[in-house]
Design a protein around this motif. Sequence first.
Motif, PDB file in Angstrom:
ATOM      1  N   VAL A  94       0.619  -0.743   0.094  1.00 39.48           N
ATOM      2  CA  VAL A  94      -0.089   0.046  -0.101  1.00 39.48           C
ATOM      3  C   VAL A  94       0.458   1.518  -0.252  1.00 39.48           C
ATOM      4  CG1 VAL A  94      -1.644   1.321   1.151  1.00 39.48           C
ATOM      5  CG2 VAL A  94      -1.752  -1.141   0.967  1.00 39.48           C
ATOM      6  N   LEU A  95       2.281   1.059   0.751  1.00 39.93           N
ATOM      7  CA  LEU A  95       2.724   2.225   0.649  1.00 39.93           C
ATOM      8  C   LEU A  95       3.597   2.324  -0.546  1.00 39.93           C
ATOM      9  CD1 LEU A  95       4.295   4.562   2.797  1.00 39.93           C
ATOM     10  CD2 LEU A  95       6.008   2.826   3.177  1.00 39.93           C
ATOM     11  N   THR A  96       4.305   1.134  -1.527  1.00 41.73           N
ATOM     12  CA  THR A  96       4.324   1.893  -2.546  1.00 41.73           C
ATOM     13  C   THR A  96       3.653   2.362  -3.031  1.00 41.73           C
ATOM     14  OG1 THR A  96       6.060  -0.365  -1.683  1.00 41.73           O
ATOM     15  CG2 THR A  96       6.215   0.496  -4.289  1.00 41.73           C
ATOM     16  N   PHE A  97       2.228   1.960  -3.342  1.00 44.11           N
ATOM     17  CA  PHE A  97       1.387   2.336  -4.254  1.00 44.11           C
ATOM     18  C   PHE A  97       0.809   3.408  -4.213  1.00 44.11           C
ATOM     19  CE2 PHE A  97      -3.525   2.874  -4.948  1.00 44.11           C
ATOM     20  CZ  PHE A  97      -3.077   3.076  -6.508  1.00 44.11           C
ATOM     21  N   THR A  98       1.017   4.148  -3.332  1.00 43.36           N
ATOM     22  CA  THR A  98       0.621   5.753  -2.307  1.00 43.36           C
ATOM     23  C   THR A  98       1.335   6.228  -3.238  1.00 43.36           C
ATOM     24  OG1 THR A  98      -0.700   4.496  -0.555  1.00 43.36           O
ATOM     25  CG2 THR A  98      -0.026   6.696  -1.086  1.00 43.36           C
ATOM     26  N   VAL A  99       2.889   5.766  -2.502  1.00 45.01           N
ATOM     27  CA  VAL A  99       3.800   6.821  -2.943  1.00 45.01           C
ATOM     28  C   VAL A  99       3.940   6.657  -4.417  1.00 45.01           C
ATOM     29  CG1 VAL A  99       6.697   7.117  -3.365  1.00 45.01           C
ATOM     30  CG2 VAL A  99       5.445   6.716  -0.971  1.00 45.01           C
ATOM     31  N   SER A 100       3.869   5.987  -5.278  1.00 45.95           N
ATOM     32  CA  SER A 100       3.899   5.887  -6.663  1.00 45.95           C
ATOM     33  C   SER A 100       1.971   6.417  -7.345  1.00 45.95           C
ATOM     34  CB  SER A 100       4.197   4.084  -7.096  1.00 45.95           C
ATOM     35  OG  SER A 100       4.804   3.573  -7.160  1.00 45.95           O
ATOM     36  N   SER A 101       1.416   6.665  -6.858  1.00 48.97           N
ATOM     37  CA  SER A 101       0.148   7.403  -7.392  1.00 48.97           C
ATOM     38  C   SER A 101       0.820   8.638  -7.273  1.00 48.97           C
ATOM     39  CB  SER A 101      -0.696   6.802  -6.402  1.00 48.97           C
ATOM     40  OG  SER A 101      -1.288   5.274  -6.584  1.00 48.97           O
ATOM     41  N   LEU A 103       3.502  10.179  -6.608  1.00 43.22           N
ATOM     42  CA  LEU A 103       4.861  10.722  -7.920  1.00 43.22           C
ATOM     43  C   LEU A 103       4.304  11.303  -9.187  1.00 43.22           C
ATOM     44  CD1 LEU A 103       7.977   8.536  -6.000  1.00 43.22           C
ATOM     45  CD2 LEU A 103       7.265  11.476  -6.222  1.00 43.22           C
ATOM     46  N   SER A 104       3.678   9.639  -9.421  1.00 46.05           N
ATOM     47  CA  SER A 104       2.827   9.964 -11.371  1.00 46.05           C
ATOM     48  C   SER A 104       1.795  11.221 -10.474  1.00 46.05           C
ATOM     49  CB  SER A 104       2.130   8.745 -11.511  1.00 46.05           C
ATOM     50  OG  SER A 104       2.843   7.706 -11.291  1.00 46.05           O
ATOM     51  N   LEU A 105       0.536  12.017  -9.605  1.00 44.15           N
ATOM     52  CA  LEU A 105       0.479  12.766  -9.596  1.00 44.15           C
ATOM     53  C   LEU A 105       1.275  14.339 -10.177  1.00 44.15           C
ATOM     54  CD1 LEU A 105      -2.368  14.018  -9.997  1.00 44.15           C
ATOM     55  CD2 LEU A 105      -2.598  13.582  -6.780  1.00 44.15           C
ATOM     56  N   TYR A 106       2.261  13.594  -9.145  1.00 42.01           N
ATOM     57  CA  TYR A 106       3.029  15.544  -9.272  1.00 42.01           C
ATOM     58  C   TYR A 106       3.147  15.640 -10.819  1.00 42.01           C
ATOM     59  CZ  TYR A 106       7.031  18.092  -8.150  1.00 42.01           C
ATOM     60  OH  TYR A 106       7.871  19.069  -8.593  1.00 42.01           O
ATOM     61  N   ARG A 107       3.835  14.554 -11.291  1.00 42.58           N
ATOM     62  CA  ARG A 107       4.184  14.446 -12.127  1.00 42.58           C
ATOM     63  C   ARG A 107       3.040  14.817 -13.351  1.00 42.58           C
ATOM     64  NH1 ARG A 107       7.080   9.375 -11.179  1.00 42.58           N
ATOM     65  NH2 ARG A 107       8.983   9.580 -10.541  1.00 42.58           N
ATOM     66  N   GLY A 108       2.205  14.669 -13.534  1.00 38.01           N
ATOM     67  CA  GLY A 108       0.948  14.720 -14.513  1.00 38.01           C
ATOM     68  C   GLY A 108       0.896  16.234 -13.975  1.00 38.01           C
TER      69      GLY A 108
END
Length: 207
Positions: A94-101, A103-108
């Motif tokens: 869950v932590l990895t998914f949350t951080v990846s999400s 970061l993806s939102l930030y890049r978007g």
Amino acid sequence: MSLNIQLYTMLAMVSMGSGLGASLDTYRYFVNRSKSRPWFVFVNDVLFWMVQALLIFYVLFLVNEGELRLYAFLALFCGFAAYQSLFQSLYLKVLTFTVSSVLSLYRGVLTLSNIFLVKPIRFFIHILVVVALGIYQAVHKLLVFCLKLIYVPTRWVLFVFWRMMPKPVKRFLHMGFRYIEGIYNRAKNMIMRIVAWVNTLKNKGDD
């Protein structure tokens, strides 16, 4: 201490033990110990364990007014062990998914802001610069053309007047020009001497 308070204390310490395990995994996830400086890791470790100790004591203070008993430490250890065996793998996913999400939102957001905000502003500034340079070149050419139109006739008119002037007048004007030139040279020399004198005083003051 009543049985209810003891039960609440045990449940609170079990929860805090699980929370401690999750906090420790989160801390290890964000702090790369192999690539960080030793002093940085040491300072972060000290701060992390101080914060965890204060949180545990604060929860214990709310439950039983801060009384430390052996079963509280056992409950804390049981909560930590339960997290390690039951919830750690799920929490890390869950932590990895949350951080990846995130970061993806930030890049978007950065990409969209670059497309819809930064690039239009750059394009607008580029257009303004091009228009300003075009206006400057047009005005410059127009001024040069107007100066040429004025300069050529004026030059011929002055040349004709100069040729028509009597020699004494020419001699007088020539002397006047020399006199003005002499005044200009004297003033220039005086200013240069003053500047040199000021620089000398400044150098002495610095020494």
